[in-house]
Design a protein around this motif. Structure first.
Motif, PDB file in Angstrom:
ATOM      1  N   ILE A  92     -15.483   7.313  -7.434  1.00  0.00           N
ATOM      2  CA  ILE A  92     -14.974   8.804  -7.879  1.00  0.00           C
ATOM      3  C   ILE A  92     -16.122   9.800  -7.679  1.00  0.00           C
ATOM      4  O   ILE A  92     -17.241   9.637  -8.232  1.00  0.00           O
TER       5      ILE A  92
ATOM      6  N   CYS B 245      -7.913  14.730  -4.479  1.00  0.00           N
ATOM      7  CA  CYS B 245      -8.485  15.769  -5.196  1.00  0.00           C
ATOM      8  C   CYS B 245      -7.840  15.875  -6.327  1.00  0.00           C
ATOM      9  O   CYS B 245      -6.691  16.167  -6.684  1.00  0.00           O
TER      10      CYS B 245
ATOM     11  N   ILE C 168     -15.940   2.498  -9.812  1.00  0.00           N
ATOM     12  CA  ILE C 168     -14.963   1.827 -10.343  1.00  0.00           C
ATOM     13  C   ILE C 168     -15.097   0.286  -9.925  1.00  0.00           C
ATOM     14  O   ILE C 168     -14.669   0.116  -8.923  1.00  0.00           O
TER      15      ILE C 168
ATOM     16  N   MET D 214     -13.600  -2.375 -10.827  1.00  0.00           N
ATOM     17  CA  MET D 214     -12.335  -3.096 -10.456  1.00  0.00           C
ATOM     18  C   MET D 214     -11.962  -3.257  -9.151  1.00  0.00           C
ATOM     19  O   MET D 214     -11.379  -4.149  -8.856  1.00  0.00           O
ATOM     20  N   ASN D 215     -12.216  -2.247  -8.084  1.00  0.00           N
ATOM     21  CA  ASN D 215     -11.579  -2.229  -6.721  1.00  0.00           C
ATOM     22  C   ASN D 215     -12.639  -1.540  -5.827  1.00  0.00           C
ATOM     23  O   ASN D 215     -11.958  -1.009  -4.885  1.00  0.00           O
TER      24      ASN D 215
ATOM     25  N   ARG E  55     -11.838   5.663  -1.485  1.00  0.00           N
ATOM     26  CA  ARG E  55     -11.609   4.125  -1.171  1.00  0.00           C
ATOM     27  C   ARG E  55     -12.511   3.670  -0.168  1.00  0.00           C
ATOM     28  O   ARG E  55     -13.421   4.326   0.829  1.00  0.00           O
TER      29      ARG E  55
ATOM     30  N   SER F 254      -7.056  11.645   9.876  1.00  0.00           N
ATOM     31  CA  SER F 254      -7.169  10.247   9.117  1.00  0.00           C
ATOM     32  C   SER F 254      -7.217   9.321  10.430  1.00  0.00           C
ATOM     33  O   SER F 254      -7.352   8.034   9.905  1.00  0.00           O
TER      34      SER F 254
ATOM     35  N   VAL G 293     -19.155   8.185  -9.561  1.00  0.00           N
ATOM     36  CA  VAL G 293     -18.790   7.081 -10.637  1.00  0.00           C
ATOM     37  C   VAL G 293     -17.921   5.803  -9.868  1.00  0.00           C
ATOM     38  O   VAL G 293     -17.317   5.992  -9.069  1.00  0.00           O
TER      39      VAL G 293
ATOM     40  N   ASN H  95       1.282   3.450  -3.209  1.00  0.00           N
ATOM     41  CA  ASN H  95       0.680   4.848  -3.218  1.00  0.00           C
ATOM     42  C   ASN H  95       1.755   6.184  -3.538  1.00  0.00           C
ATOM     43  O   ASN H  95       1.421   7.168  -3.660  1.00  0.00           O
TER      44      ASN H  95
ATOM     45  N   ALA I   4       0.711  -1.197   0.090  1.00  0.00           N
ATOM     46  CA  ALA I   4       0.025  -0.002   0.247  1.00  0.00           C
ATOM     47  C   ALA I   4       0.727   1.176  -0.010  1.00  0.00           C
ATOM     48  O   ALA I   4       0.653   2.340  -0.742  1.00  0.00           O
TER      49      ALA I   4
ATOM     50  N   VAL J  15     -11.283  10.755  -5.041  1.00  0.00           N
ATOM     51  CA  VAL J  15     -11.400   9.252  -5.058  1.00  0.00           C
ATOM     52  C   VAL J  15     -11.716   8.919  -3.422  1.00  0.00           C
ATOM     53  O   VAL J  15     -11.055   9.074  -2.537  1.00  0.00           O
TER      54      VAL J  15
END
Lengths: 228, 228
Positions: free
Chosen positions: B165, B63, B158, B160-161, B78, B113, B156, B32, B28, B76
């Motif tokens: 978005i 962003c 995604i 795949m994972n 997660r 975070s 949106v 990243n 990760a 994005v």
């Protein structure tokens, strides 16, 4: 007494109406500045259907992290001429490279954004050097210190503005370094500042960076520590 | 003789197999780091269905600029716990704020975070100050020098994972500055370095920036000029 770091600051506000009334190119530069610092990458592609295996090289400030497992990167492709050769080649060949721009090559990298005809090789025109590895048909940039081979996975169409998000999976990584490999062997963090990578803001502003700190994983009630 | 800036460099390559075999957290951090420098923004939201109008504040390094006309920014999100409170609030209220992290507040921004329970107010927990404007129900960060009010336009998925978005349109902008407004009146470019904005690399590395140059619009056959 609570520290107030906004004391004595001046303030300028813009409404949606102010933005709507901006002249088109002024607005493009203004809005492009707002998201914050951006990555600077050269996207290398090749047109294998062309007899001379015509390569293309284009600077993008829109490469972003999309996931680590699988390892995915996104690229925003605007519906304009410069980006189109890159997008066409990616769709045809399904492989491309992402190469970090660094302080030594940012002038040359910027020049790839000129609207060359498709027959022009941006590598030749800008003095950058294509480099290949076995079993991967897209050119890396020799002068970049962090190069990523990508395989196309999906293209997401953003209906609102005809933009496309190119999603690829990482195939391989090449790092060139001077003295010691700048990867933290405990965490896996790559110090891209030591690879001389640049940041971009707006349409045309290039920046080097200065490390402030790496901060430890944040936990409620604990102040993050500065990692060495 | 052609200048060769890769002379004497060492080289380290990673294959897809090398990446697949990395331990999950190591991978990760490693992956990243690859996209390049990233924006650092605090996303401010509010839960109006909650009796106490519970706010949420979360740092995002994802962003990105999506278009100038209409003025769109992407984020994005997660599929993890930290991001979820932000996403939930954005979906419910359809407004949120994007606030540039700067060198004075990056420790506090990082602390958002931490995996606080939803009932915790990150503004209070980290010592940042919520600030409101009329007719816009999401909190800005007083200590940020560039603040953007956003209206949700699309999300949106995604596939795949399981990433999403978040696409929003800019509603308004607030800039706090010291002496002179750092906007180039000819081009519209905002000098975010003068607003003290930081760049992020990897999961936890914060950087200030140093301007290398702004370069003129690239044209075939012409060397870009350095803009003042």
């Amino acid at each position: 007494m609570k520290e107030d770091i906004t004391i004595n600051k001046l303030k300028k506000s813009f409404s949606k109406k102010d933005i709507d009334e901006m002249e088109q190119r002024y607005r493009a530069a203004f809005i492009n500045s707002l998201s914050g610092f951006k990555s600077g990458n050269l996207i290398g592609t090749i047109d294998l259907e062309n007899k001379s295996n015509q390569t293309n090289l284009a600077i993008f400030s829109s490469c972003f992290h999309l996931g680590a497992s699988p390892a995915l990167l996104g690229l925003v492709s605007r519906p304009d001429i410069t980006a189109r050769h890159t997008l066409e080649n990616i769709i045809k060949n399904e492989v491309y490279t992402i190469n970090h721009v660094n302080t030594q090559i940012f002038h040359k990298a910027h020049q790839t954004s000129a609207r060359y005809p498709k027959s022009t090789c941006e590598f030749e025109a800008t003095g950058l050097t294509p480099e290949y590895i076995d079993n991967f048909e897209a050119p890396f940039v020799r002068e970049s210190n962090l190069k990523i081979g990508m395989r196309l996975k999906d293209i997401v169409h953003i209906k609102m503005n005809e933009t496309k998000i190119i999603i690829g999976e990482i195939n391989n990584i090449i790092i060139n370094y001077n003295d010691s490999l700048p990867i933290d062997q405990n965490s896996g963090h790559i110090n891209i500042e030591k690879l001389d990578s640049i940041a971009i803001s707006g349409l045309d502003h290039y920046h080097s960076t200065k490390s402030l700190a790496r901060l430890s994983y944040a936990k409620p009630g604990l102040t993050p520590k500065i990692l060495k």
